[in-house]
Design an enzyme around this catalytic site. Sequence first.
Site, mmCIF file in Angstrom:
data_model
loop_
_atom_site.group_PDB
_atom_site.id
_atom_site.type_symbol
_atom_site.label_atom_id
_atom_site.label_comp_id
_atom_site.label_asym_id
_atom_site.label_seq_id
_atom_site.Cartn_x
_atom_site.Cartn_y
_atom_site.Cartn_z
ATOM 1 N N GLU A 1 -14.475 0.937 -7.956
ATOM 2 C CA GLU A 1 -13.556 1.441 -6.912
ATOM 3 C C GLU A 1 -13.606 2.963 -6.838
ATOM 4 O O GLU A 1 -13.737 3.611 -7.868
ATOM 5 C CB GLU A 1 -12.134 0.963 -7.226
ATOM 6 N N ARG B 1 -9.352 -7.729 -11.886
ATOM 7 C CA ARG B 1 -10.263 -6.603 -12.045
ATOM 8 C C ARG B 1 -11.625 -6.970 -11.462
ATOM 9 O O ARG B 1 -12.129 -8.081 -11.671
ATOM 10 C CB ARG B 1 -10.439 -6.243 -13.524
ATOM 11 N N GLY C 1 -1.510 -15.040 -17.638
ATOM 12 C CA GLY C 1 -0.488 -14.144 -18.196
ATOM 13 C C GLY C 1 0.733 -14.156 -17.294
ATOM 14 O O GLY C 1 0.964 -15.112 -16.544
ATOM 15 N N ARG C 2 1.506 -13.072 -17.357
ATOM 16 C CA ARG C 2 2.743 -13.013 -16.564
ATOM 17 C C ARG C 2 2.452 -13.144 -15.066
ATOM 18 O O ARG C 2 3.129 -13.875 -14.352
ATOM 19 C CB ARG C 2 3.453 -11.685 -16.773
ATOM 20 N N ILE C 3 1.421 -12.414 -14.601
ATOM 21 C CA ILE C 3 1.122 -12.443 -13.159
ATOM 22 C C ILE C 3 0.549 -13.806 -12.766
ATOM 23 O O ILE C 3 0.930 -14.383 -11.734
ATOM 24 C CB ILE C 3 0.175 -11.288 -12.758
ATOM 25 N N ILE D 1 -7.461 -10.691 -7.780
ATOM 26 C CA ILE D 1 -6.375 -9.712 -7.767
ATOM 27 C C ILE D 1 -6.323 -9.006 -9.125
ATOM 28 O O ILE D 1 -5.470 -8.160 -9.371
ATOM 29 C CB ILE D 1 -5.029 -10.430 -7.441
ATOM 30 N N ARG E 1 -7.948 -17.476 -22.414
ATOM 31 C CA ARG E 1 -8.578 -17.458 -23.741
ATOM 32 C C ARG E 1 -8.099 -18.643 -24.587
ATOM 33 O O ARG E 1 -8.819 -19.224 -25.359
ATOM 34 C CB ARG E 1 -8.223 -16.163 -24.477
ATOM 35 N N HIS F 1 -7.330 -2.379 -3.168
ATOM 36 C CA HIS F 1 -6.529 -2.420 -4.410
ATOM 37 C C HIS F 1 -5.055 -2.076 -4.138
ATOM 38 O O HIS F 1 -4.545 -1.050 -4.599
ATOM 39 C CB HIS F 1 -7.111 -1.463 -5.464
ATOM 40 N N ASP G 1 -9.070 -7.928 -3.793
ATOM 41 C CA ASP G 1 -8.250 -6.713 -3.808
ATOM 42 C C ASP G 1 -8.837 -5.688 -4.772
ATOM 43 O O ASP G 1 -8.380 -4.551 -4.813
ATOM 44 C CB ASP G 1 -6.813 -7.069 -4.237
HETATM 45 C C1 8YV Z 1 -2.415 -0.374 -9.892
HETATM 46 C C2 8YV Z 1 -3.182 -2.346 -11.334
HETATM 47 O O1 8YV Z 1 -3.027 -0.333 -8.667
HETATM 48 O O2 8YV Z 1 -1.382 -2.307 -12.835
HETATM 49 C C3 8YV Z 1 -2.573 -2.498 -12.669
HETATM 50 O O3 8YV Z 1 -3.315 -2.843 -13.588
HETATM 51 O O4 8YV Z 1 -4.282 -2.665 -11.132
HETATM 52 C C4 8YV Z 1 -2.383 -1.842 -10.211
HETATM 53 O O5 8YV Z 1 -1.097 -2.245 -10.286
HETATM 54 C C5 8YV Z 1 -3.146 0.547 -10.776
HETATM 55 O O6 8YV Z 1 -2.643 0.537 -12.052
HETATM 56 C C6 8YV Z 1 -3.074 1.965 -10.249
HETATM 57 O O7 8YV Z 1 -3.983 2.732 -10.902
#
Ligand code: 8YV
Length: 379
Positions: free
Chosen positions: A318, A289, A210-212, A287, A232, A336, A313
């Site tokens: 969590e 989930r 995706g974007r990231i 980075i 996907r 995170h 991360d």
């Molecule tokens: C944040 C993230 O830590 O944007 C997300 O999906 O995992 C992180 O940027 C999170 O949203 C904070 O709850």
Amino acid sequence: MKISPSFLWFRRVNAVSRYPFRNRLHGFASVAAGPRLPDAPRPPRLRATSTERSILSATKDIVILVPGRLHPHAVGRIGDRFRLVRIDRADPALVDPALAGQVRGMAAMTGIDASFIDALPKLEIIANFGVGYDAVDARHAAKRGVMVTNTPDVLTEEVADTAIGLLINTVRELAKAENYLRAGRWEGEGAYPLTRATLRGRSVGIFGMGRIGQAIARRIEAFGLPVAYHNRRPVDGVAYAYHDTLKGLAEAVDTMISVAPGTAATEKAVNAEILAALGPDGVFVNIGRGSTVDEADLAAALKNGTIRAAGLDVFADEPRVPQALLDVDNATLLPHVGSASVHTRQAMADLVVDNLVGWFAEGRPISPVPETEAIARRG
Ligand code: 8YV
């Protein structure tokens, strides 16, 4: 680099047109009162038009519920524009009948399940703080005609930067080397041992383009390393080698960076088989989930030398981190922090509120999630 005052002013003007609600109706005070460069051109006074003033007063009666913690900037802006109600957590038991019938919007950085959505019959929109919205039952929201929004784009580059930092730290042991220095061991014992791993010669597979994922891939390319990916489906306009299975990707690379969202389809997708396919020099970075990884399999692969190292991360539960991961010293573990800078979290907070304002003022949020994109405002 020298930045001219007129460039800064150009960026401010641009920001005004991109986020009309924030800058004209809310941001006026901060633009006027913010720090000014000695020779910066004076910004023109922004005044709310009468239409904007009436939008502002119209939204003042709308009840927005904030369950649990939320970024203080978002809380402040919600309180300025709406009737803000806070409760300790997203628990139907905390919603009394009088409140239940009033709540029309919600801003949250916590899990929102179907029972909580059902406890709020007048709910129209859930503005999620974060690009990942796995904690919100967006499918159920869609069934109930409730809009869900997230915070894409504003965190893309920050998270990609963090991913690269985590990768380099995992491979070159920078945190461990610093601890060595701080413990006085450089002086006492000599140079820190050479790292067995290096980025040189690696080939990188990205899980989730995706974007990231694309922002990470651009950085990896700049390091001179080949990039491949699994997603996907192939992504339009992305020329990196595509693998239609995660196993195929793992077999083709020695370094995997997971940016995959937490969905039923990605649950524990990175398991013993995938890690074995990465091989003994393998490096795994997550980075995205924690739910996308079988953490027991990962800890075992790190302990047994099935792969060389991992940088994480995110974790499945969590802020609890499995003891088996804490026990292995070839895992670099972060709490995170992917998007966690003042700059980026403020931008995320703004987007949460801009989505609410867009919805209630115009019937159109800025960043709806795909599941609820087609939902229109009732009434
Ligand atoms: C944040 C993230 O830590 O944007 C997300 O999906 O995992 C992180 O940027 C999170 O949203 C904070 O709850």
